[in-house]
Design an enzyme around this catalytic site. Structure first.
Site, PDB file in Angstrom:
ATOM      1  N   TRP A  12      50.092  44.330  36.893  1.00 58.20           N
ATOM      2  CA  TRP A  12      49.998  44.416  35.422  1.00 58.20           C
ATOM      3  C   TRP A  12      48.905  43.516  34.860  1.00 58.20           C
ATOM      4  O   TRP A  12      48.557  43.622  33.691  1.00 58.20           O
ATOM      5  CB  TRP A  12      51.341  44.047  34.773  1.00 58.20           C
ATOM      6  CG  TRP A  12      52.485  44.930  35.141  1.00 58.20           C
ATOM      7  CD1 TRP A  12      52.472  46.003  36.004  1.00 58.20           C
ATOM      8  CD2 TRP A  12      53.834  44.829  34.659  1.00 58.20           C
ATOM      9  NE1 TRP A  12      53.722  46.565  36.087  1.00 58.20           N
ATOM     10  CE2 TRP A  12      54.580  45.865  35.274  1.00 58.20           C
ATOM     11  CE3 TRP A  12      54.492  43.965  33.778  1.00 58.20           C
ATOM     12  CZ2 TRP A  12      55.948  46.051  35.025  1.00 58.20           C
ATOM     13  CZ3 TRP A  12      55.849  44.146  33.530  1.00 58.20           C
ATOM     14  CH2 TRP A  12      56.558  45.192  34.150  1.00 58.20           C
ATOM     15  N   HIS A  96      42.852  38.289  44.645  1.00 57.73           N
ATOM     16  CA  HIS A  96      42.331  39.391  43.830  1.00 57.73           C
ATOM     17  C   HIS A  96      40.897  39.050  43.407  1.00 57.73           C
ATOM     18  O   HIS A  96      40.583  37.890  43.157  1.00 57.73           O
ATOM     19  CB  HIS A  96      43.224  39.604  42.604  1.00 57.73           C
ATOM     20  CG  HIS A  96      42.878  40.874  41.879  1.00 57.73           C
ATOM     21  ND1 HIS A  96      41.808  40.961  41.022  1.00 57.73           N
ATOM     22  CD2 HIS A  96      43.428  42.110  41.923  1.00 57.73           C
ATOM     23  CE1 HIS A  96      41.727  42.200  40.565  1.00 57.73           C
ATOM     24  NE2 HIS A  96      42.699  42.921  41.092  1.00 57.73           N
ATOM     25  N   GLU A 162      40.003  46.585  47.872  1.00 59.10           N
ATOM     26  CA  GLU A 162      39.665  46.931  46.493  1.00 59.10           C
ATOM     27  C   GLU A 162      38.177  46.699  46.265  1.00 59.10           C
ATOM     28  O   GLU A 162      37.756  45.557  46.007  1.00 59.10           O
ATOM     29  CB  GLU A 162      40.451  46.049  45.512  1.00 59.10           C
ATOM     30  CG  GLU A 162      41.947  46.197  45.615  1.00 59.10           C
ATOM     31  CD  GLU A 162      42.639  45.797  44.314  1.00 59.10           C
ATOM     32  OE1 GLU A 162      43.330  46.637  43.745  1.00 59.10           O
ATOM     33  OE2 GLU A 162      42.459  44.648  43.868  1.00 59.10           O
ATOM     34  N   SER A 199      40.915  51.872  40.346  1.00 59.79           N
ATOM     35  CA  SER A 199      40.936  53.121  39.566  1.00 59.79           C
ATOM     36  C   SER A 199      41.842  54.200  40.155  1.00 59.79           C
ATOM     37  O   SER A 199      41.531  55.389  40.069  1.00 59.79           O
ATOM     38  CB  SER A 199      39.505  53.647  39.356  1.00 59.79           C
ATOM     39  OG  SER A 199      38.772  52.732  38.567  1.00 59.79           O
ATOM     40  N   GLY A 220      46.211  49.049  38.997  1.00 57.24           N
ATOM     41  CA  GLY A 220      46.110  48.172  37.831  1.00 57.24           C
ATOM     42  C   GLY A 220      46.464  48.919  36.562  1.00 57.24           C
ATOM     43  O   GLY A 220      47.632  49.111  36.225  1.00 57.24           O
ATOM     44  N   GLY A 221      45.447  49.378  35.840  1.00 59.63           N
ATOM     45  CA  GLY A 221      45.626  50.009  34.533  1.00 59.63           C
ATOM     46  C   GLY A 221      46.710  51.074  34.480  1.00 59.63           C
ATOM     47  O   GLY A 221      47.526  51.093  33.546  1.00 59.63           O
TER      48      GLY A 221
HETATM   49  P1  PGA Z   1      42.619  49.281  38.332  1.00 56.69           P
HETATM   50  O1  PGA Z   1      42.863  47.813  38.965  1.00 56.69           O
HETATM   51  O2  PGA Z   1      43.636  50.201  38.929  1.00 56.69           O
HETATM   52  O3  PGA Z   1      42.791  49.096  36.866  1.00 56.69           O
HETATM   53  O4  PGA Z   1      41.224  49.684  38.716  1.00 56.69           O
HETATM   54  C1  PGA Z   1      43.242  47.666  40.301  1.00 56.69           C
HETATM   55  C2  PGA Z   1      43.370  46.209  40.642  1.00 56.69           C
HETATM   56  O5  PGA Z   1      42.560  45.396  40.174  1.00 56.69           O
HETATM   57  O6  PGA Z   1      44.292  45.813  41.392  1.00 56.69           O
END
Ligand code: PGA
Length: 237
Positions: A12, A96, A162, A199, A220-221
């Site tokens: 989150w 991260h 990532e 993403s 994430g988002g």
């Molecule tokens: P995102 O972020 O899905 O918004 O690209 C992923 C993350 O940073 O873990």
């Protein structure tokens, strides 16, 4: 042989309030995952106790977004792994790219944090990945290889590949590129889940999860939208 686990983790980041947290908990717990699918949500620290309480007894696990390498001490603003464990967390994200970039964390720091997580009884989710400039220079394997050599603790962990340029950008690598990097990583690190992050959304989750070598996704988002995160859980088989 134990069944291969697929992990759907939601990060989150610095988003949410108690009302959104409740809605997201409710939605994640309401989707029955396929056998072998583990769901983890990682809320910001002030919401951890609430989220652990709301998800107690459900199939959904809870993780912190970072931890300090020390168990306690004069570290204003930091959170230790035993604290996360004490409120009910089972996982913690470390390394991260936003921590590495915005807080200057090195792979050596990440390794210490991962080691602290293990000592506290948490499973670290260790993030690695190259920047766009590094990929354009053809250095993605070199960078990821170095992060692997320097960030990994002794013990069990989950990796999350990532690519920094895919995070929050709406851009994802091709399935071929994801496969190539996951093959590279699993060639070095055996018998550990390797998630893909960057993403991921309800529209691309199933095809990314189907890439050989991908053991799950770090979202994430899209993990902040109750409906969408539910569809990502449902996409995991
Ligand atoms: P995102 O972020 O899905 O918004 O690209 C992923 C993350 O940073 O873990």
């Amino acid at each position: 042989m134990t069944q291969r686990e697929t992990i759907i983790a939601g990060n989150w980041k610095m988003h949410g309030d108690p009302a959104l947290a409740s809605a997201l908990c409710h939605a994640a717990a309401a989707v029955a995952p396929a056998p072998g699918v583990q769901v983890v949500v990682c809320p910001p620290a002030p919401l951890l106790a609430q989220v652990c309480g709301e998800l107690a007894g459900s199939h959904v696990k809870v993780g912190g977004q970072d931890c300090h390498a020390e168990a306690q001490g004069a570290f204003t603003g930091d959170i230790s792994a035993p604290m996360l464990k004490a409120v009910g967390c089972t996982h913690v994200i470390v390394g991260h790219s936003e921590r590495r970039t915005l807080h200057g964390e090195t792979s050596a720091d990440v390794r210490k944090k991962a080691q602290a997580a293990l000592k506290a009884g948490l499973t670290p989710i260790i993030c690695i990945g190259e920047t766009l400039a590094q990929r354009e220079a053809g250095k993605e394997r070199e960078i990821v290889g170095e992060q692997l050599r320097e960030s990994l603790p002794d013990g069990y962990f989950i990796l999350a590949y990532e690519p920094v340029w895919a995070i929050g950008s709406g851009r994802t690598p091709t399935e071929g590129d994801i496969r190539a990097m996951h093959d590279y990583i699993t060639g070095i690190v055996k018998a550990r889940p390797v998630l893909y992050g960057g993403s991921v959304n309800a529209a691309n989750a199933a095809s990314i999860l189907a890439v050989p070598g991908v053991s799950g996704v770090l979202v994430g988002g899209a993990s902040l939208k109750a409906d969408e995160f539910g569809r990502i859980i449902a996409a995991a088989r």
